[in-house]
Design a protein around this motif. Structure first.
Motif, mmCIF file in Angstrom:
data_model
loop_
_atom_site.group_PDB
_atom_site.id
_atom_site.type_symbol
_atom_site.label_atom_id
_atom_site.label_comp_id
_atom_site.label_asym_id
_atom_site.label_seq_id
_atom_site.Cartn_x
_atom_site.Cartn_y
_atom_site.Cartn_z
ATOM 1 N N ASP A 135 0.804 -1.223 0.000
ATOM 2 C CA ASP A 135 0.000 0.000 0.000
ATOM 3 C C ASP A 135 0.835 1.271 0.000
ATOM 4 N N ASP A 136 2.141 1.158 0.184
ATOM 5 C CA ASP A 136 2.977 2.361 0.112
ATOM 6 C C ASP A 136 3.543 2.587 -1.292
ATOM 7 N N PHE A 137 3.004 1.862 -2.286
ATOM 8 C CA PHE A 137 3.371 2.078 -3.691
ATOM 9 C C PHE A 137 2.119 2.470 -4.493
ATOM 10 N N PRO A 138 2.267 3.327 -5.489
ATOM 11 C CA PRO A 138 1.130 3.664 -6.363
ATOM 12 C C PRO A 138 0.910 2.553 -7.393
ATOM 13 N N LEU A 139 0.547 1.394 -6.888
ATOM 14 C CA LEU A 139 0.443 0.187 -7.711
ATOM 15 C C LEU A 139 -1.009 -0.100 -8.068
ATOM 16 N N TRP A 140 -1.227 -0.374 -9.337
ATOM 17 C CA TRP A 140 -2.510 -0.905 -9.806
ATOM 18 C C TRP A 140 -2.228 -2.322 -10.288
ATOM 19 N N GLY A 141 -2.712 -3.296 -9.542
ATOM 20 C CA GLY A 141 -2.412 -4.682 -9.855
ATOM 21 C C GLY A 141 -3.642 -5.480 -10.218
ATOM 22 N N ILE A 142 -3.511 -6.321 -11.235
ATOM 23 C CA ILE A 142 -4.566 -7.246 -11.642
ATOM 24 C C ILE A 142 -4.050 -8.663 -11.445
ATOM 25 N N CYS A 143 -4.742 -9.432 -10.613
ATOM 26 C CA CYS A 143 -4.401 -10.832 -10.380
ATOM 27 C C CYS A 143 -5.369 -11.697 -11.182
ATOM 28 N N ALA A 144 -4.838 -12.432 -12.133
ATOM 29 C CA ALA A 144 -5.680 -13.204 -13.052
ATOM 30 C C ALA A 144 -5.853 -14.644 -12.573
ATOM 31 N N TYR A 145 -7.101 -15.107 -12.575
ATOM 32 C CA TYR A 145 -7.420 -16.489 -12.208
ATOM 33 C C TYR A 145 -8.294 -17.093 -13.303
ATOM 34 N N ASP A 146 -7.831 -18.212 -13.846
ATOM 35 C CA ASP A 146 -8.534 -18.914 -14.918
ATOM 36 C C ASP A 146 -9.603 -19.816 -14.297
ATOM 37 N N ARG A 147 -10.871 -19.462 -14.498
ATOM 38 C CA ARG A 147 -11.959 -20.228 -13.888
ATOM 39 C C ARG A 147 -12.039 -21.663 -14.424
ATOM 40 N N ARG A 148 -11.396 -21.928 -15.555
ATOM 41 C CA ARG A 148 -11.421 -23.272 -16.118
ATOM 42 C C ARG A 148 -10.615 -24.263 -15.275
ATOM 43 N N VAL A 149 -9.653 -23.754 -14.485
ATOM 44 C CA VAL A 149 -8.773 -24.650 -13.723
ATOM 45 C C VAL A 149 -8.705 -24.293 -12.238
ATOM 46 N N THR A 150 -9.333 -23.216 -11.825
ATOM 47 C CA THR A 150 -9.253 -22.773 -10.437
ATOM 48 C C THR A 150 -10.367 -23.411 -9.608
ATOM 49 N N PRO A 151 -10.049 -24.090 -8.512
ATOM 50 C CA PRO A 151 -11.092 -24.732 -7.685
ATOM 51 C C PRO A 151 -12.059 -23.704 -7.110
ATOM 52 N N PRO A 152 -13.318 -24.080 -6.905
ATOM 53 C CA PRO A 152 -14.321 -23.143 -6.399
ATOM 54 C C PRO A 152 -13.948 -22.496 -5.069
ATOM 55 N N HIS A 153 -13.341 -23.259 -4.136
ATOM 56 C CA HIS A 153 -13.010 -22.661 -2.845
ATOM 57 C C HIS A 153 -11.914 -21.611 -2.986
ATOM 58 N N VAL A 154 -11.049 -21.780 -3.986
ATOM 59 C CA VAL A 154 -10.026 -20.767 -4.244
ATOM 60 C C VAL A 154 -10.682 -19.491 -4.775
ATOM 61 N N LEU A 155 -11.629 -19.631 -5.695
ATOM 62 C CA LEU A 155 -12.329 -18.459 -6.221
ATOM 63 C C LEU A 155 -13.056 -17.708 -5.106
ATOM 64 N N THR A 156 -13.597 -18.436 -4.147
ATOM 65 C CA THR A 156 -14.243 -17.788 -3.003
ATOM 66 C C THR A 156 -13.239 -16.959 -2.217
ATOM 67 N N ASP A 157 -12.056 -17.527 -1.978
ATOM 68 C CA ASP A 157 -11.017 -16.782 -1.269
ATOM 69 C C ASP A 157 -10.547 -15.578 -2.069
ATOM 70 N N VAL A 158 -10.485 -15.716 -3.378
ATOM 71 C CA VAL A 158 -10.040 -14.604 -4.222
ATOM 72 C C VAL A 158 -10.968 -13.403 -4.057
ATOM 73 N N THR A 159 -12.280 -13.650 -4.009
ATOM 74 C CA THR A 159 -13.211 -12.521 -3.849
ATOM 75 C C THR A 159 -13.116 -11.903 -2.457
ATOM 76 N N ARG A 160 -12.670 -12.684 -1.480
ATOM 77 C CA ARG A 160 -12.531 -12.150 -0.127
ATOM 78 C C ARG A 160 -11.209 -11.405 0.060
ATOM 79 N N THR A 161 -10.210 -11.684 -0.774
ATOM 80 C CA THR A 161 -8.889 -11.064 -0.604
ATOM 81 C C THR A 161 -8.620 -9.953 -1.604
#
Length: 320
Positions: free
Chosen positions: A129-155
């Motif tokens: 948070d001390d950098f002016p960073l705009w970051g995009i973390c990409a997750y491929d729904r074709r291979v990402t387990p559902p519980h991981v996608l749930t964590d991704v939306t929470r983080t």
């Protein structure tokens, strides 16, 4: 002045891209990078070989995008944080009003070690948070387990998508709360077998000796040294800060060693324990951080019986 969706934002503008096709990935990441280049901002990509190759073909020839070695930096979460902070600092030293970075975790990390990387995805909301960073973390729904996608939306505070979509996830959880959950990671299958070593209230020296004796040539010498140091630090912490009794258990498999250290206390109060060094390093506080950089996987588990740290040296990617 920052540009794009992060205009007017201070610190880390953290988004997740949940995509269903290569075209959808490119439809978001290519305009994101080109927009940064047009604005004179530093742009970077931290993808695996396949998606890095897709982007190289899709970008105009000579596009000023830094391609980072995505797979190599994701050896361990604490090490990744240290490496990325150094990288972001070097980008700032070169002069830029905003850093745009798109990246992905290797698919292997979405399995047995995901708990550690979910902690990483949460922690970096504060850590970067001390950098002016705009970051995009990409997750491929074709291979990402559902519980991981749930964590991704929470983080991740926001989701992005084609057509310049940027919207709140609606379930984002602040790092201090998310990290404090200290939920159990999947048990290593070795833990369903009888430990080869069990020690009650071990001394650090006794723990070190037990690890070396149990190795018997299984791991490379450097890996053994790292595990010995990590176990010693964790035992020291349990004896000094935990609640007796302290118990050490060690399992040995064909490709890894697993050590669990348990005490009756509540565990570290710092939700970032292990991911960041505690304090300024002049009065201790580095042991758990060093352990997280030395072992292939480290888990934290808190329950009614106390607190357990599990350390794995060797192949931590068992089927789940």
């Amino acid at each position: 002045m920052r540009t794009g969706a992060a205009a007017g934002h201070e610190g880390y503008f953290h988004e997740a891209l949940l995509y269903d096709s290569d075209d959808e990935l490119l439809a978001v990441v290519v305009p994101f990078l080109l927009g940064g280049i047009e604005a004179g901002e530093r742009t970077a990509v931290s993808f695996g070989e396949r998606n890095a190759a897709l982007l190289r073909r899709a970008l105009p020839a000579g596009a000023d995008v830094t391609f980072l070695p995505g797979g190599d930096v994701y050896a361990r979460p604490a090490a990744a944080i240290r490496a990325y902070r150094e990288c972001l600092g070097s980008f700032m030293a070169g002069g830029t009003t905003q850093i745009r970075m798109a990246g992905e975790l290797p698919p292997l990390l979405l399995g047995a070690t995901w708990d550690a990387w979910a902690r990483y995805e949460s922690a970096i909301n504060q850590v970067y948070d001390d950098f002016p960073l705009w970051g995009i973390c990409a997750y491929d729904r074709r291979v990402t387990p559902p519980h991981v996608l749930t964590d991704v939306t929470r983080t991740h505070p926001r989701l992005t998508g084609p057509g310049d979509v940027h919207e709140p996830t609606g379930v984002y959880t602040e790092p201090a709360s998310y990290l404090a959950e200290c939920r159990p990671a999947p048990p290593d299958p070795l833990q369903h077998t009888t430990p080869v070593v069990e020690l009650a209230d071990p001394t650090p020296a006794g723990a070190r000796e037990a690890v070396r004796a149990a190795d018997a040539g299984l791991l490379p010498p450097d890996d053994v040294d790292d595990l010995v140091m990590a176990v010693s630090e964790v035992v020291c912490n349990a004896l000094r800060h935990g609640t007796a009794p302290v118990r050490l258990q060690l399992w040995r498999g064909p490709d890894r060693m697993v050590v669990a250290v348990h005490d009756r206390g509540p565990g570290p109060k710092d939700p970032y324990a292990g991911l960041l060094p505690a304090g300024d390093g002049t009065e201790g506080g580095l042991g758990l951080w060093i352990s997280h950089q030395s072992c292939d996987h480290v888990t934290h588990h808190r329950d009614a019986d106390g607190f357990t740290i599990r350390l794995t040296a060797g192949n931590a990617h068992f089927p789940v």
